[in-house]
Enzyme design. Structure first.
Site, PDB file in Angstrom:
ATOM      1  N   ASP A   1      -1.303  -3.507  -9.402  1.00  0.00           N
ATOM      2  CA  ASP A   1      -1.780  -2.456  -8.141  1.00  0.00           C
ATOM      3  C   ASP A   1      -1.195  -1.196  -8.560  1.00  0.00           C
ATOM      4  OD1 ASP A   1      -2.110  -4.817  -7.041  1.00  0.00           O
ATOM      5  OD2 ASP A   1      -0.906  -4.664  -5.372  1.00  0.00           O
TER       6      ASP A   1
ATOM      7  N   ALA B   1       0.709  -1.337  -0.031  1.00  0.00           N
ATOM      8  CA  ALA B   1      -0.032   0.060   0.028  1.00  0.00           C
ATOM      9  C   ALA B   1       0.639   1.304   0.296  1.00  0.00           C
ATOM     10  CB  ALA B   1      -0.902   0.059   0.979  1.00  0.00           C
TER      11      ALA B   1
ATOM     12  N   ASN C   1      -6.544   1.312   5.950  1.00  0.00           N
ATOM     13  CA  ASN C   1      -6.067  -0.021   4.958  1.00  0.00           C
ATOM     14  C   ASN C   1      -6.012  -1.259   5.949  1.00  0.00           C
ATOM     15  OD1 ASN C   1      -3.866   1.970   3.507  1.00  0.00           O
ATOM     16  ND2 ASN C   1      -4.717   0.058   2.166  1.00  0.00           N
TER      17      ASN C   1
ATOM     18  N   GLY D   1     -16.779   4.092  -3.008  1.00  0.00           N
ATOM     19  CA  GLY D   1     -16.803   3.174  -4.156  1.00  0.00           C
ATOM     20  C   GLY D   1     -17.215   3.961  -5.464  1.00  0.00           C
TER      21      GLY D   1
ATOM     22  N   ASP E   1      -5.532   3.142  -2.377  1.00  0.00           N
ATOM     23  CA  ASP E   1      -4.330   3.742  -2.677  1.00  0.00           C
ATOM     24  C   ASP E   1      -4.109   4.938  -3.381  1.00  0.00           C
ATOM     25  OD1 ASP E   1      -3.308   1.953  -0.762  1.00  0.00           O
ATOM     26  OD2 ASP E   1      -2.774   0.572  -2.195  1.00  0.00           O
TER      27      ASP E   1
ATOM     28  N   SER F   1       4.037   1.634  -0.748  1.00  0.00           N
ATOM     29  CA  SER F   1       4.688   1.885  -2.027  1.00  0.00           C
ATOM     30  C   SER F   1       3.795   2.177  -3.184  1.00  0.00           C
ATOM     31  CB  SER F   1       5.609   0.533  -2.459  1.00  0.00           C
ATOM     32  OG  SER F   1       4.962  -0.523  -2.619  1.00  0.00           O
TER      33      SER F   1
END
Length: 317
Positions: free
Chosen positions: A298, A38, A169, A231, A262, A40
């Site tokens: 990601d 997360a 998180n 969302g 993130d 990074s």
């Protein structure tokens, strides 16, 4: 220290092996490698938007650690405060490929090098060189030492007149129980300026339902801004003198939800550091979150400044 960083963060970067074919992980034969984690992800996103970012962690003296340093450096992230150890390995994970929605992720991070990050590793000069600190709740979940580091770093930055953001998180599997998780995260929240939970996370942490109630709960703890991710519907924000809903961006197809939160944090933090109005900051968060879910990796959807501006204007990069 002459170097100046816009943002510093810390945590556990991991080597990720993601499946190249759909199906159960035990039946997949082909994987590709990438950087995951997360913090990074946030560091990468901010760096791509031309903010100077520093990352603090511990890595194992192994090929994964070497890979991670190279990946961070490639993104222009400062790694001068990262240390290596022979005693513990670098963490890793494997992730399934799905046609849409949430992939299955398996972590191999117990007793990792990053989980050994403790107070002895805190460099006050390095943190003092940064204007902002970003923290996630994951660091407090992976070890007692990392939790102590988190609290110390947040208190140090607040005393130094810097801003601090916190993304909970939530990773329930890393915590002994829900109460410990909620109590710890809520305690961390008292040390931050900007708090960015998802609606589901806010409900778990407070027992409240409505975004307005959840935001008020954290404002009463001393947080100056709460931005709640909703969302596809967008986000809700509330500060002492402003509040509102900001509509989300249209997403043609959800490819991978990992990293969306993130990306949202990247948008909000970057815009606030650039002193944009709150509503615009949340809109930027929505935009980068949308780009993230339309991308397979990601970090694949984290945009450059030019790509971000194009997407906000035209809905595509």
């Amino acid at each position: 220290m002459s170097k100046y960083l816009d943002v510093v963060t810390f945590g556990e970067p991991m080597a990720m092996f993601y499946a190249n074919e759909e199906g159960p992980l035990d039946e997949v034969n082909s994987f590709s490698k990438a950087l995951a984690g997360a913090e990074s992800n946030v560091a990468t996103g901010l760096s791509r938007l031309e903010h100077k970012v520093g990352y603090v962690t511990k890595l194992g003296e192994d090929s994964f650690g070497s890979f991670i340093i190279k990946a961070l450096n490639t993104e222009g992230i400062d790694t001068s405060s990262i240390s290596f150890t022979r005693e513990f390995p670098t963490g890793m994970l494997i992730k399934s490929k799905v046609a849409s929605g949430d992939p299955k992720v398996e972590y191999f991070r117990k007793r990792s090098a990053a989980s050994r990050l403790g107070l002895a590793d805190f460099d006050p000069a390095y943190f003092a060189s940064a204007g902002h600190l970003h923290v996630t709740g994951i660091s407090s979940a992976i070890s007692r030492e990392c939790h102590e580091f988190s609290v110390h770093a947040m208190e140090f930055m607040k005393r130094s007149g810097k801003t601090v953001s916190l993304d909970p998180n939530l990773r329930p599997s890393l915590w002994p129980d829900t109460k410990t998780m909620a109590d710890t995260i809520n305690d961390l929240a008292t040390r931050c300026d900007w708090f960015v939970p998802g609606l589901g996370e806010g409900r778990i942490l407070t027992g409240l339902s409505a975004p307005e109630e959840i935001a008020s709960y954290y404002l009463n703890l001393g947080v100056s801004l709460v931005v709640i991710k909703l969302g596809p519907e967008g986000a809700y924000y509330k500060s002492s003198d402003s509040e509102g809903y900001v509509q989300g961006f249209k997403v043609e197809q959800v490819i991978d939800t990992v990293g969306a939160g993130d990306g949202f944090a990247v948008g909000v933090i970057s815009a606030l550091l650039e002193q944009l109005p709150l509503k615009e900051a949340v809109r930027r968060g929505n935009a980068i979150g949308a780009l993230a879910v339309m991308s397979p990796g990601d970090r694949d959807g984290l945009p450059t400044r030019e790509q971000l501006e194009r997407f906000i204007r035209h809905g595509s990069v």
